[in-house]
Design a protein around this motif. Structure first.
Motif, PDB file in Angstrom:
ATOM      1  N   LEU A 254     -25.310  13.363 -14.826  1.00 34.89           N
ATOM      2  CA  LEU A 254     -25.485  12.107 -15.555  1.00 34.89           C
ATOM      3  C   LEU A 254     -25.744  10.949 -14.588  1.00 34.89           C
ATOM      4  O   LEU A 254     -26.577  10.074 -14.869  1.00 34.89           O
ATOM      5  N   LEU A 255     -25.073  10.963 -13.455  1.00 29.60           N
ATOM      6  CA  LEU A 255     -25.325   9.934 -12.436  1.00 29.60           C
ATOM      7  C   LEU A 255     -26.772   9.985 -11.965  1.00 29.60           C
ATOM      8  O   LEU A 255     -27.419   8.944 -11.781  1.00 29.60           O
ATOM      9  N   ALA A 256     -27.281  11.190 -11.742  1.00 26.68           N
ATOM     10  CA  ALA A 256     -28.659  11.325 -11.269  1.00 26.68           C
ATOM     11  C   ALA A 256     -29.645  10.754 -12.277  1.00 26.68           C
ATOM     12  O   ALA A 256     -30.648  10.131 -11.912  1.00 26.68           O
ATOM     13  N   ARG A 257     -29.368  10.962 -13.562  1.00 27.32           N
ATOM     14  CA  ARG A 257     -30.282  10.475 -14.597  1.00 27.32           C
ATOM     15  C   ARG A 257     -30.150   8.977 -14.819  1.00 27.32           C
ATOM     16  O   ARG A 257     -31.064   8.341 -15.339  1.00 27.32           O
ATOM     17  N   SER A 258     -28.994   8.422 -14.459  1.00 32.56           N
ATOM     18  CA  SER A 258     -28.748   7.000 -14.686  1.00 32.56           C
ATOM     19  C   SER A 258     -28.863   6.182 -13.412  1.00 32.56           C
ATOM     20  O   SER A 258     -28.670   4.963 -13.446  1.00 32.56           O
ATOM     21  N   PHE A 259     -29.187   6.828 -12.303  1.00 28.80           N
ATOM     22  CA  PHE A 259     -29.058   6.191 -10.997  1.00 28.80           C
ATOM     23  C   PHE A 259     -30.011   5.015 -10.815  1.00 28.80           C
ATOM     24  O   PHE A 259     -31.211   5.125 -11.056  1.00 28.80           O
ATOM     25  N   ARG A 260     -29.441   3.903 -10.401  1.00 33.68           N
ATOM     26  CA  ARG A 260     -30.188   2.732  -9.954  1.00 33.68           C
ATOM     27  C   ARG A 260     -29.517   2.265  -8.673  1.00 33.68           C
ATOM     28  O   ARG A 260     -28.348   1.886  -8.686  1.00 33.68           O
ATOM     29  N   VAL A 308     -20.494   8.783  -4.560  1.00 36.40           N
ATOM     30  CA  VAL A 308     -21.831   9.390  -4.613  1.00 36.40           C
ATOM     31  C   VAL A 308     -22.879   8.333  -4.917  1.00 36.40           C
ATOM     32  O   VAL A 308     -23.953   8.299  -4.296  1.00 36.40           O
ATOM     33  N   TRP A 309     -22.595   7.460  -5.862  1.00 36.79           N
ATOM     34  CA  TRP A 309     -23.545   6.405  -6.232  1.00 36.79           C
ATOM     35  C   TRP A 309     -23.851   5.503  -5.032  1.00 36.79           C
ATOM     36  O   TRP A 309     -25.023   5.211  -4.735  1.00 36.79           O
ATOM     37  N   LEU A 310     -22.808   5.068  -4.350  1.00 32.77           N
ATOM     38  CA  LEU A 310     -22.994   4.166  -3.208  1.00 32.77           C
ATOM     39  C   LEU A 310     -23.710   4.864  -2.056  1.00 32.77           C
ATOM     40  O   LEU A 310     -24.589   4.283  -1.411  1.00 32.77           O
ATOM     41  N   ALA A 311     -23.325   6.120  -1.792  1.00 34.36           N
ATOM     42  CA  ALA A 311     -23.959   6.852  -0.693  1.00 34.36           C
ATOM     43  C   ALA A 311     -25.432   7.120  -0.986  1.00 34.36           C
ATOM     44  O   ALA A 311     -26.274   7.071  -0.087  1.00 34.36           O
ATOM     45  N   ALA A 312     -25.757   7.394  -2.252  1.00 35.13           N
ATOM     46  CA  ALA A 312     -27.162   7.594  -2.624  1.00 35.13           C
ATOM     47  C   ALA A 312     -27.949   6.300  -2.515  1.00 35.13           C
ATOM     48  O   ALA A 312     -29.174   6.319  -2.342  1.00 35.13           O
TER      49      ALA A 312
END
Length: 398
Positions: A254-260, A308-312
């Motif tokens: 879900l993070l991958a699909r929502s990632f900004r 994960v969000w911040l590192a990406a």
């Protein structure tokens, strides 16, 4: 319909910081298992039977791996299965990915090191005299059967003849393989079900899993006082292992699909420090509320997805972090898969020498950790890379 331009899978860039964090977490797993060895040796020596004194929550690295896995799989594969093209035309060949092609790619990525881990586990068991921890001799035929079952990813039922160590583990020659078993299950569920879900349906799925997983952890359903479940095939562990994999992996997807991406700097070292600090928290004393479960759920549901969000979102900004992330990313999976056979030998040594604390054998610990890293690097460089390259060529020709 408007044609979408989709890059080939091989053209997609890696998230260097995620590679580095995966390697750092793998190294923390090694450190956790060192501490587990002291607790185990003390229990075998009759001088202790409590929680791990140092780095008590290191087992949560597995849950972090599952979040990472879901994010990376979603990023790498979600747009590879279909493409919008004008009616009556064929999509470009490089944008098509079938179910079997996906599963083949995952097998090529994961299975070679799984094989190496099983073989090293068998060697380690033989070097230990082919005996269980209580001294019970195990026939070589059962060791070979356990090896075959490990290679085929067929888990052992507690008490079956090829449960050679007698601990009830799914894969007694290389204990951490249990998480790969659930990773494989997750990959199958992704390609058959999860990838087909819209973002709204996936959000509802994650929410439902979150409620079930939170209940499991906060209510201490396993009775372990923690969510370190999934390693054996009893009912509580199997159901717990499925939830333990499904929630974080689905959350990562879900993070991958929502990632900004957000603007952030220096996040790699900060994230490593946060993970180390969280894993170092001692077992929390329970009262009317199972606080250890609350802490675990906060890590899995809030902190790990945020990391994960911040590192990406970030990137390496200097030679040191770039080199570290590249190296740690390269050896992360090999380190996870080959370190435990080394730990088996280390545990046996601790029991024989009656060493129950880090202060009693610091140089042995240094040797075990450094040796595990060196073994992982050798396996990656001389085995994993060339074997995967060869398998990729063969599968492409097929």
């Amino acid at each position: 319909m408007k044609n979408k331009q989709i890059a080939t899978l091989d053209a997609k860039p890696h998230y260097a910081l995620l590679d580095g964090l995966r390697g750092a977490a793998a190294l923390m797993v090694v450190w956790y298992h060192v501490q587990e060895g002291f607790a185990f040796a003390a229990a075998m020596g009759g001088v202790g039977d409590g929680p791990i004194k140092l780095f008590n929550h290191g087992y949560l690295a597995v849950d972090f791996f599952f979040v990472l896995s879901g994010f990376v799989i979603g990023y790498a594969y979600d747009d590879r299965f279909s493409v919008d093209v004008p009616l009556g035309t064929q999509p470009p060949q490089q944008s098509r990915l079938t179910t079997w092609a996906f599963l083949r790619r995952r097998l090529v990525r994961l299975h070679p090191m799984l094989v190496m881990g099983a073989v090293l586990g068998a060697v380690s068991f033989c070097l230990s005299g082919c005996v269980q921890w209580d001294g019970t001799a195990v026939p070589l035929s059962m060791v070979l059967l356990a090896l075959l079952m490990g290679l085929l990813m067929i888990p052992a039922v507690p008490g079956c003849p090829y449960d050679v160590r007698g601990n009830g583990e799914m894969f007694s020659l290389n204990g951490p393989t249990w998480s790969l078993f659930f990773e494989y299950v997750g990959n199958v569920l992704y390609v058959l079900l999860l990838r087909r879900m819209s973002r709204g349906v996936l959000t509802a799925w994650v929410a439902a899993l979150g409620v079930a997983w939170a209940w499991y952890g906060v209510a201490d359903v396993s009775g372990y006082g923690m969510v370190g479940v999934g390693w054996t095939l009893d009912a509580v562990n199997f159901c717990g292992g499925m939830l333990r994999m499904l929630f974080p992996m689905s959350m990562g997807l879900l993070l991958a699909r929502s990632f900004r991406p957000v603007r952030v700097r220096g996040i790699f070292w900060f994230s490593v420090a946060v993970l180390f600090a969280l894993f170092s928290v001692p077992c929390l004393t329970d009262g009317a509320v199972h606080w250890n479960g609350v802490f675990e759920m906060a890590c899995i549901m809030v902190v790990f997805p945020l990391m994960v969000w911040l590192a990406a979102s970030g990137r390496t900004t200097d030679k040191v972090s770039t080199t570290v992330c590249r190296f740690m990313g390269d050896i992360s999976y090999p380190l996870y898969m080959v370190h435990y056979p080394v730990m088996y030998l280390f545990y046996g040594w601790l029991i024989r020498e009656k060493c129950y604390t880090l202060d009693e054998c610091p140089w042995m610990v240094v040797a075990v950790v450094a040796g595990s890293v060196l073994l992982a690097f050798i396996c990656w460089r001389l085995y994993d890379v060339p074997v995967r390259r060869w398998l990729t060529r063969r599968s492409t020709k097929a």
